[in-house]
Design a protein around this motif. Structure first.
Motif, PDB file in Angstrom:
ATOM      1  N   ALA A 172     -21.508 -37.564  74.119  1.00  0.00           N
ATOM      2  CA  ALA A 172     -21.082 -38.761  74.049  1.00  0.00           C
ATOM      3  C   ALA A 172     -22.098 -40.453  73.475  1.00  0.00           C
ATOM      4  O   ALA A 172     -22.949 -39.967  74.377  1.00  0.00           O
ATOM      5  CB  ALA A 172     -20.273 -38.995  75.690  1.00  0.00           C
ATOM      6  N   GLU A 173     -21.374 -41.051  73.551  1.00  0.00           N
ATOM      7  CA  GLU A 173     -22.243 -42.013  73.328  1.00  0.00           C
ATOM      8  C   GLU A 173     -22.927 -42.526  74.599  1.00  0.00           C
ATOM      9  O   GLU A 173     -24.591 -42.881  74.621  1.00  0.00           O
ATOM     10  CB  GLU A 173     -21.116 -43.279  72.823  1.00  0.00           C
ATOM     11  N   HIS A 174     -22.504 -42.911  75.270  1.00  0.00           N
ATOM     12  CA  HIS A 174     -22.897 -43.560  76.781  1.00  0.00           C
ATOM     13  C   HIS A 174     -22.984 -42.005  77.668  1.00  0.00           C
ATOM     14  O   HIS A 174     -21.627 -41.563  78.172  1.00  0.00           O
ATOM     15  CB  HIS A 174     -22.083 -44.209  77.787  1.00  0.00           C
ATOM     16  N   GLN A 175     -23.840 -41.652  78.572  1.00  0.00           N
ATOM     17  CA  GLN A 175     -23.668 -40.219  79.033  1.00  0.00           C
ATOM     18  C   GLN A 175     -23.890 -40.490  80.777  1.00  0.00           C
ATOM     19  O   GLN A 175     -23.957 -41.977  81.290  1.00  0.00           O
ATOM     20  CB  GLN A 175     -25.919 -39.681  79.437  1.00  0.00           C
ATOM     21  N   GLY A 176     -22.866 -40.014  81.466  1.00  0.00           N
ATOM     22  CA  GLY A 176     -22.889 -40.562  83.232  1.00  0.00           C
ATOM     23  C   GLY A 176     -21.683 -39.482  83.051  1.00  0.00           C
ATOM     24  O   GLY A 176     -21.356 -38.276  82.588  1.00  0.00           O
ATOM     25  N   VAL A 177     -20.967 -39.831  84.340  1.00  0.00           N
ATOM     26  CA  VAL A 177     -20.355 -38.967  85.130  1.00  0.00           C
ATOM     27  C   VAL A 177     -18.679 -39.825  84.677  1.00  0.00           C
ATOM     28  O   VAL A 177     -18.744 -40.831  84.829  1.00  0.00           O
ATOM     29  CB  VAL A 177     -20.197 -38.932  85.838  1.00  0.00           C
ATOM     30  N   ILE A 178     -17.836 -39.023  84.463  1.00  0.00           N
ATOM     31  CA  ILE A 178     -16.122 -39.787  84.658  1.00  0.00           C
ATOM     32  C   ILE A 178     -15.522 -38.810  85.968  1.00  0.00           C
ATOM     33  O   ILE A 178     -15.872 -37.774  86.382  1.00  0.00           O
ATOM     34  CB  ILE A 178     -15.499 -38.693  83.642  1.00  0.00           C
ATOM     35  N   VAL A 192     -19.299 -43.780  85.314  1.00  0.00           N
ATOM     36  CA  VAL A 192     -20.207 -44.282  86.003  1.00  0.00           C
ATOM     37  C   VAL A 192     -21.782 -43.750  85.069  1.00  0.00           C
ATOM     38  O   VAL A 192     -21.753 -42.715  84.490  1.00  0.00           O
ATOM     39  CB  VAL A 192     -20.338 -43.923  87.425  1.00  0.00           C
ATOM     40  N   LYS A 193     -22.578 -44.383  84.420  1.00  0.00           N
ATOM     41  CA  LYS A 193     -23.562 -44.421  83.853  1.00  0.00           C
ATOM     42  C   LYS A 193     -24.736 -43.017  84.610  1.00  0.00           C
ATOM     43  O   LYS A 193     -24.665 -44.037  85.688  1.00  0.00           O
ATOM     44  CB  LYS A 193     -24.205 -45.680  83.050  1.00  0.00           C
ATOM     45  N   ALA A 194     -25.217 -42.176  83.982  1.00  0.00           N
ATOM     46  CA  ALA A 194     -26.031 -41.239  84.741  1.00  0.00           C
ATOM     47  C   ALA A 194     -26.692 -40.785  84.062  1.00  0.00           C
ATOM     48  O   ALA A 194     -26.554 -40.047  82.675  1.00  0.00           O
ATOM     49  CB  ALA A 194     -25.784 -40.867  86.027  1.00  0.00           C
ATOM     50  N   ALA A 335      -2.390 -51.046  90.694  1.00  0.00           N
ATOM     51  CA  ALA A 335      -3.319 -50.966  89.844  1.00  0.00           C
ATOM     52  C   ALA A 335      -3.987 -52.130  90.388  1.00  0.00           C
ATOM     53  O   ALA A 335      -5.108 -52.335  89.068  1.00  0.00           O
ATOM     54  CB  ALA A 335      -2.318 -50.196  88.668  1.00  0.00           C
ATOM     55  N   LEU A 336      -3.177 -53.285  89.671  1.00  0.00           N
ATOM     56  CA  LEU A 336      -3.813 -54.795  89.368  1.00  0.00           C
ATOM     57  C   LEU A 336      -4.615 -54.610  90.195  1.00  0.00           C
ATOM     58  O   LEU A 336      -5.506 -55.382  90.056  1.00  0.00           O
ATOM     59  CB  LEU A 336      -2.715 -55.728  89.067  1.00  0.00           C
ATOM     60  N   SER A 337      -4.566 -53.746  92.524  1.00  0.00           N
ATOM     61  CA  SER A 337      -5.659 -54.702  92.886  1.00  0.00           C
ATOM     62  C   SER A 337      -6.832 -53.757  92.822  1.00  0.00           C
ATOM     63  O   SER A 337      -8.346 -54.082  93.274  1.00  0.00           O
ATOM     64  CB  SER A 337      -4.701 -54.332  94.357  1.00  0.00           C
ATOM     65  N   HIS A 338      -6.861 -52.494  91.218  1.00  0.00           N
ATOM     66  CA  HIS A 338      -8.563 -51.900  90.819  1.00  0.00           C
ATOM     67  C   HIS A 338      -9.136 -52.342  89.922  1.00  0.00           C
ATOM     68  O   HIS A 338      -9.340 -50.833  88.969  1.00  0.00           O
ATOM     69  CB  HIS A 338      -7.851 -50.826  91.382  1.00  0.00           C
ATOM     70  N   LEU A 339      -7.956 -53.095  89.410  1.00  0.00           N
ATOM     71  CA  LEU A 339      -8.716 -54.006  88.267  1.00  0.00           C
ATOM     72  C   LEU A 339      -9.173 -54.628  88.148  1.00  0.00           C
ATOM     73  O   LEU A 339      -8.716 -55.740  88.685  1.00  0.00           O
ATOM     74  CB  LEU A 339      -7.904 -53.339  86.798  1.00  0.00           C
ATOM     75  N   PRO A 340     -10.707 -54.840  88.072  1.00  0.00           N
ATOM     76  CA  PRO A 340     -11.449 -56.577  87.825  1.00  0.00           C
ATOM     77  C   PRO A 340     -10.929 -57.094  87.060  1.00  0.00           C
ATOM     78  O   PRO A 340     -10.371 -56.983  85.940  1.00  0.00           O
ATOM     79  CB  PRO A 340     -13.324 -55.667  87.784  1.00  0.00           C
ATOM     80  N   HIS A 363     -15.418 -51.352  80.323  1.00  0.00           N
ATOM     81  CA  HIS A 363     -15.485 -49.749  79.584  1.00  0.00           C
ATOM     82  C   HIS A 363     -14.428 -49.233  78.910  1.00  0.00           C
ATOM     83  O   HIS A 363     -13.275 -49.191  80.118  1.00  0.00           O
ATOM     84  CB  HIS A 363     -16.517 -49.198  80.078  1.00  0.00           C
ATOM     85  N   PRO A 364     -14.030 -48.962  77.620  1.00  0.00           N
ATOM     86  CA  PRO A 364     -12.655 -47.966  77.411  1.00  0.00           C
ATOM     87  C   PRO A 364     -12.404 -46.904  77.876  1.00  0.00           C
ATOM     88  O   PRO A 364     -11.084 -46.526  78.189  1.00  0.00           O
ATOM     89  CB  PRO A 364     -13.393 -47.113  75.642  1.00  0.00           C
ATOM     90  N   GLU A 365     -13.714 -46.126  78.824  1.00  0.00           N
ATOM     91  CA  GLU A 365     -13.056 -44.994  79.706  1.00  0.00           C
ATOM     92  C   GLU A 365     -12.109 -45.851  81.354  1.00  0.00           C
ATOM     93  O   GLU A 365     -11.755 -45.068  82.141  1.00  0.00           O
ATOM     94  CB  GLU A 365     -14.585 -43.911  79.866  1.00  0.00           C
ATOM     95  N   ASN A 366     -12.416 -46.511  81.595  1.00  0.00           N
ATOM     96  CA  ASN A 366     -11.727 -47.460  82.454  1.00  0.00           C
ATOM     97  C   ASN A 366     -10.600 -48.065  82.783  1.00  0.00           C
ATOM     98  O   ASN A 366     -10.235 -49.014  81.472  1.00  0.00           O
ATOM     99  CB  ASN A 366     -12.832 -48.483  83.098  1.00  0.00           C
ATOM    100  N   LEU A 367      -9.538 -47.076  82.761  1.00  0.00           N
ATOM    101  CA  LEU A 367      -8.419 -47.277  82.793  1.00  0.00           C
ATOM    102  C   LEU A 367      -7.375 -46.717  83.457  1.00  0.00           C
ATOM    103  O   LEU A 367      -8.079 -46.660  84.965  1.00  0.00           O
ATOM    104  CB  LEU A 367      -8.085 -46.913  81.355  1.00  0.00           C
ATOM    105  N   ILE A 368      -5.923 -47.253  83.421  1.00  0.00           N
ATOM    106  CA  ILE A 368      -5.179 -46.518  85.067  1.00  0.00           C
ATOM    107  C   ILE A 368      -3.305 -46.555  83.808  1.00  0.00           C
ATOM    108  O   ILE A 368      -3.330 -47.412  82.835  1.00  0.00           O
ATOM    109  CB  ILE A 368      -5.114 -47.682  85.860  1.00  0.00           C
TER     110      ILE A 368
END
Length: 375
Positions: A172-178, A192-194, A335-340, A363-368
Motif C-alpha cells: 500500500a502507498e500509505h502504511q497504517g491501519v484500517i 489511520v497512519k501508523a 452517516a452525515l454526522s460522522h463525515l467531517p 483520504h479515499p479509504e475514509n467512507l461510509i
C-alpha cells in the motif's frame, strides 16, 4: 490513607457503568481496586469484568501507610457523585485491619466494606504480546468514533459486534491501519497512519471495549497498541485498557464497497441533514424511508406515511446523477454526522446498489456505505 478532589476521583470512576456488571455473582468483580499510580502524586483506579480490564490514574495525596484495597465500585461512584462540587474526599482505614474504609467530605461520612486487593483479578497474557505499534491518539480516537455508530447490536451475528482493525496491504502507498464496522445496513471505514507490521492479523475489538476506549484514552499524544492471539492492550496518558477480542471472522467487507459508480453528486452536508430531518418528521416508527430523486441538479426528498401525511423538500447538488433511490433517514443522518467538513460526495449506481459517501478532500479509504431501501 489518601485525599483527592471530588472531580478527580469521579473522573477515575467514570468507567464503572461500562465495565462493572451490577448483577455479577462474584463479589470482587463488583469492586474497584485503588492502588498506587505510576506517576508521583497519583493513585490509580482499576476495574474488570474478566473481559475488559481498565485502569486510569487520578491525582491524590497518599499517606505513608497507604496500601491497595477494593470497595464496591458502583457504591463508591454514587457516593462521590452526590458529594458537594469542589470538595476534597478523604479515605481512611477503619480500625487497625484494612477490612473497611471511612469516606469523609465536609460533614458527610460513609463506611464501606473492603475486600483484599490480592483477590482482585488481573488479566494475564500467556506468552506476551506478539505485535506492537504506536498510533496518534487523536486520529485513532476520531476513527473509533467514526466507526462506532455502525457496529451491530445483533447478538446472533457476534462477529459484527465490534470494530475490525487490520493493517493496510504490504504494498500500500500509505502504511497504517484500517478500521471497519458494519451492521449490514451501513458500513463505516477509516484509515489511520501508523508504522506497523503488515503481517499483523486482523482483530475485532468488542463493542463494550469501544465505549471504554472512547472514555479514557487521551485525545492527544500517542497510544501504544499491543496484540496477542486473544487480547488487545491500549495504553496512553497513564491509562491502560486490556480487552478480550471477538473470537470470530469478520466478513469480506471489500466486496460490499462498490467501485466505479456511474453517477456522483456533490452536496452540502448540513443542508442535506436539515432537509432529511424535516421530511422525516412525518415518518412512522415502522418505516423511515426517504425517497431521493436526483434530476437536473435538484435533489427532491420525499416521505409518504399513510397514517400521518406526506412531506417533501428540495436542495441543489453538483455533478451528474439521474436516479430515484430510497434510504433510511436515520442512517443517512448518522452517516452525515460522522463525515467531517461541509461538502460530501455521494457515489451512486442504480436503485438497488449501495451508495458511497465521502467528505471532500478526505483520504479515499475514509467512507461510509449505505444500503438502499424500497420506497
Amino acid at each position: 490513607m489518601f485525599t483527592a478532589e471530588k472531580s478527580a476521583l469521579m473522573a477515575a470512576l467514570a468507567l464503572t457503568a461500562n465495565v462493572v456488571e451490577k448483577r455479577n455473582t462474584i463479589p470482587i468483580l463488583q469492586n474497584v481496586l485503588i492502588e498506587a499510580g505510576a506517576a508521583p502524586g497519583s493513585l490509580s483506579a482499576r476495574l474488570t469484568n474478566l473481559d475488559i480490564e481498565a485502569s486510569t490514574p487520578f491525582k491524590a495525596i497518599a499517606d505513608v501507610d497507604f496500601e491497595p484495597f477494593t470497595v464496591p465500585a458502583g457504591l463508591l461512584a454514587d457516593i462521590v457523585r452526590k458529594l458537594p462540587d469542589g470538595c476534597d474526599v478523604t479515605v481512611k482505614r477503619k480500625g487497625g485491619k484494612l477490612d473497611a474504609v471511612v469516606i469523609e467530605a465536609g460533614r458527610s461520612k460513609f463506611s464501606l466494606q473492603v475486600l483484599p486487593a490480592s483477590d482482585f483479578h488481573e488479566m494475564k497474557v500467556p506468552g506476551g504480546f506478539q505485535h506492537r505499534f504506536t498510533i496518534a491518539a487523536g486520529d485513532f480516537a476520531a476513527a473509533i468514533t467514526a466507526c462506532g455508530f455502525a457496529v451491530s447490536t445483533e447478538e446472533t451475528r457476534y462477529y459484527l459486534n465490534g470494530i475490525f482493525l487490520h493493517p493496510t496491504a504490504a504494498d500500500a502507498e500509505h502504511q497504517g491501519v484500517i478500521l471497519v464496522a458494519t451492521d449490514g445496513h451501513r458500513l463505516s471505514k477509516r484509515y489511520v497512519k501508523a508504522e506497523m507490521d503488515p503481517a499483523m492479523p486482523g482483530v475485532i475489538i468488542p463493542r463494550q471495549s469501544i465505549k471504554v476506549i472512547e472514555k479514557i484514552l487521551p485525545k492527544a499524544g500517542e497510544i501504544i497498541v499491543e496484540l496477542s492471539e486473544n487480547l488487545i492492550r491500549l495504553s496512553g496518558g497513564s491509562s491502560l485498557i486490556t480487552s478480550k477480542l471477538v473470537d470470530g471472522t469478520f466478513p469480506d467487507y471489500v466486496r460490499v464497497v462498490p467501485n466505479g459508480h456511474d453517477m456522483e453528486a456533490t452536496l452540502d452536508a448540513p443542508t442535506l441533514a436539515a432537509a432529511i430531518d424535516r421530511v422525516a418528521t412525518v415518518s412512522g416508527e415502522r418505516g423511515r424511508a426517504v425517497r431521493f430523486s436526483f434530476a437536473g441538479g435538484q435533489l427532491h426528498l420525499e416521505v409518504k406515511n399513510p397514517d400521518a401525511g406526506d412531506a417533501s423538500d428540495t436542495l441543489s447538488y453538483d455533478g451528474h446523477a439521474e436516479l430515484e433511490i430510497g434510504f433510511n433517514a436515520r442512517y443517512v443522518n448518522d452517516a452525515l454526522s460522522h463525515l467531517p467538513g461541509e461538502q460530501l460526495t455521494m457515489a451512486l449506481g442504480d436503485t438497488n446498489s449501495p451508495a458511497v459517501l465521502r467528505s471532500i478532500g478526505a483520504h479515499p479509504e475514509n467512507l461510509i456505505v449505505l444500503m438502499p431501501m424500497r420506497v
